[in-house]
Design an enzyme around this catalytic site. Structure first.
Site, PDB file in Angstrom:
ATOM      1  N   LYS A 186      31.855  33.000  48.299  1.00 31.42           N
ATOM      2  CA  LYS A 186      30.995  33.942  47.548  1.00 31.42           C
ATOM      3  C   LYS A 186      30.375  33.220  46.357  1.00 31.42           C
ATOM      4  O   LYS A 186      31.030  32.370  45.730  1.00 31.42           O
ATOM      5  CB  LYS A 186      31.841  35.121  47.081  1.00 31.42           C
ATOM      6  CG  LYS A 186      31.055  36.280  46.474  1.00 31.42           C
ATOM      7  CD  LYS A 186      32.004  37.435  46.147  1.00 31.42           C
ATOM      8  CE  LYS A 186      31.235  38.610  45.534  1.00 31.42           C
ATOM      9  NZ  LYS A 186      32.139  39.713  45.173  1.00 31.42           N
ATOM     10  N   SER A 198      30.477  44.148  46.430  1.00 34.09           N
ATOM     11  CA  SER A 198      29.513  43.122  46.142  1.00 34.09           C
ATOM     12  C   SER A 198      29.612  41.902  47.066  1.00 34.09           C
ATOM     13  O   SER A 198      28.727  41.051  47.042  1.00 34.09           O
ATOM     14  CB  SER A 198      29.641  42.667  44.696  1.00 34.09           C
ATOM     15  OG  SER A 198      30.915  42.163  44.466  1.00 34.09           O
ATOM     16  N   SER A 227      35.161  45.449  46.064  1.00 30.52           N
ATOM     17  CA  SER A 227      34.092  44.567  46.538  1.00 30.52           C
ATOM     18  C   SER A 227      34.455  43.625  47.668  1.00 30.52           C
ATOM     19  O   SER A 227      33.587  42.918  48.157  1.00 30.52           O
ATOM     20  CB  SER A 227      33.553  43.740  45.370  1.00 30.52           C
ATOM     21  OG  SER A 227      32.802  44.588  44.517  1.00 30.52           O
TER      22      SER A 227
END
Lengths: 444, 110
Positions: free
Chosen positions: A42, A117, A141
């Site tokens: 990420k 996210s 997330s």
């Protein structure tokens, strides 16, 4: 299983916008217990000499000077790193629509969001662009995008995984965790990244050990504050089916009463913005490359910080408000008291049960743009996930079914601190007897 | 929507402008208008926390830490070379220091 080079070739032509940065070659690091694993990272986790942007314009041009501790651990275990995934800017969001670089598409199609996210990470796994991906989970997330994309995602115990090298969102809630198709793959990655780190004082002594589930003695809790909510009926049905499966295995289930649970979402949306307003103060036009000048230093701060996207600005304003003179006690202090009370209710619950079960999300993946102008509607997506962050307990989302329209449904398992072994063991058995987690999205 | 009723908290456009100054943010007029409807709605949503009966009073810490600081021997630091790479054109190689814009007074735009 594909090689890292095969994955990279697929990543370079993927149409989902799941990746923020793709290296020329996979970053391979030699031999170790994970040398058969290709991992996507990420965009808020630092990899030395790779760009790191948290999908924000304010970090454009920034190159990581060092590896996050967990990246160092994964390199030592021999992983290949195949790229950096798209996300909501600074991890604020539930759809990846807040990325400064465009939304990621859900591989299950129908113009739906992959969640957020960690939407890029979840989409990359679901589209078979990597073996596993790293995400971060502050309010859901990892789990919510895992549910939306039909993959398995683990939010570990707070402190189980070092945050050194994670671009901070809310330091009392952030946790890094793995996503993959299977609980088994999630477990392999988690075992490597867990553990105390002298560079992160909130980490705990933790050596992960797998366990086996004894179904006849397993006690499962169903919080009535979750199970009495009106959620999407197909999700509700899938969860009922999941509990039926547990009962057929001989598991005892019990209704739990956790009266402060409904206040987790408002408490989260006070604590998170408050901590964000402190953590993002460092983006001042002096550090991290991006700097927009003006006549005075104050102008430089304000002009540079105009590079933040709207959701980030919204939360900065909110955080400034709840910490301000005259509001601090009513908002922030009250929210911390509620957080502690929720943590206490979880501790009490885990004296009566081993695993708490509920849906991961109240809705199916929504369409791109549907909630973009309604922040409160967007925040509701975290309804069932935020309490685990407030309590610091581990929680896992795994695929438990599909809607009639072929969109994935995720179920959430929660356990006491440092009992990821129970979550993963249960998920592994479920995945031996079902095939939701093996289904391929056609639009990947 | 899963929450019932939206009461707008008493936050005005001027309040939003003031919060923006505190947060060191430049907001466009459009942003100020948008936030002046959205932020009060969010504050009204979180206001429901006032209804919670708190059983035990919170301490000030959101994270319980037994040991706030310990001295670490052999702590690694970024080398001057790494710092130079990070700072780019703002690195003064003669003094191995980072050049930053002036803190006090007005300066001409770069």
């Amino acid at each position: 299983m594909s090689s890292a080079t095969d994955y990279l070739a697929a990543i370079k032509t993927e149409q989902l916008n799941a990746f923020r940065f793709v290296p020329e070659q996979p970053l391979t690091t030699g031999e170790g217990e994970l040398s058969d694993v290709a991992i996507a990272v990420k965009d808020n986790i630092l990899v030395a000499d790779w760009p790191a942007g948290a999908a924000s314009k304010i970090l454009e041009g920034f190159t990581s000077p060092y590896d996050a501790t967990i990246i160092r651990k994964l390199k030592k275990a021999g992983v290949s790193l195949v790229g950096r995934t798209n996300m909501d800017e600074f991890a604020m969001g539930g759809s990846t629509e807040n990325s400064a670089y465009g939304v990621t598409k859900n591989p299950w199609g129908q113009n739906t969001v992959p969640g957020g996210s960690s939407g890029g990470s979840a989409a990359a796994v679901a589209a078979d662009l990597c073996d596993a991906a790293l995400g971060s989970d502050t309010g859901g997330s990892i789990r919510q995008p895992a549910a939306f994309c039909g993959v398995t995602g683990l939010k570990p115990t707070y402190g189980a995984v070092s945050r050194y090298g994670l671009i901070a969102l809310a330091s009392s809630l952030d946790v890094i965790g793995p996503l993959a198709r299977t609980a088994e793959a999630v477990e392999r990655v988690f075992a490597v990244i867990a553990g105390k780190d002298v560079l992160d004082q909130t980490t705990i002594d933790y050596t992960y050990k797998p366990t086996e589930i004894n179904f006849s003695s397993l006690r499962v809790g169903l919080p009535k504050q979750w199970w009495e909510l009106t959620i999407d009926p197909e999700i509700a049905q899938a969860m009922t089916n999941f509990v039926d499966w547990l009962k057929a295995k001989g598991v005892q289930t019990k209704e739990l009463d956790m009266p402060t649970l409904p206040f987790a979402l408002p408490a989260y949306y006070i604590i998170l913005p408050a901590e964000v307003s402190a953590n993002l103060a460092r983006f001042d036009g002096i550090r991290y490359q991006q700097s927009v000048g003006g006549k005075t230093l104050l102008d430089r701060y304000k002009n540079t910080r105009a590079l933040f996207g709207p959701e980030v600005k919204r939360r900065l304003l909110l955080g400034t408000f709840v910490l301000s003179h005259g509001h601090y006690d009513d908002y922030y202090q009250q929210a911390v008291a509620v957080k502690n009370q929720i943590a206490a209710e979880y501790r009490l619950a885990f004296t009566e049960v081993d695993i708490i079960v509920g849906a991961t999300t109240p809705t199916l993946p929504f369409t791109i743009g549907q909630n973009a102008n309604d922040p409160l509607a967007m925040y509701q997506s975290d309804l069932l996930t935020v309490s685990a962050n407030l309590a610091g307990v581990p929680a896992l989302s795994l695929p438990v079914g599909f809607s009639g329209s072929n969109l994935p449904i995720g179920g959430q398992l929660t356990s006491a601190h440092q009992r990821e072994d129970l979550l993963l063991a249960l998920a592994k058995v479920y995945q031996q007897e079902t095939d939701w987690h093996t289904r391929k999205a056609s639009n990947g | 929507m899963l929450y019932s009723g939206i009461d707008m908290a008493d936050i005005t456009l001027e309040d939003i402008s003031h919060l923006a100054v505190l947060a060191r943010l430049n907001l466009s007029e459009d942003e100020k208008k948008q936030f002046s409807t959205q932020i009060p709605a969010i504050v009204a949503f979180v206001d429901q926390l006032q209804k919670v009966q708190i059983v035990e009073k919170a301490d000030n810490q959101a994270v319980a830490l037994a040991n706030m600081r310990e001295d670490v021997v052999g702590q690694e630091h970024l080398s001057p070379e790494q710092l130079a790479k990070l700072a780019g054109q703002n690195w003064d190689t003669n003094t191995n220091q980072l050049q930053v814009p002036a803190v006090f007074g007005e300066v001409a735009d770069e």
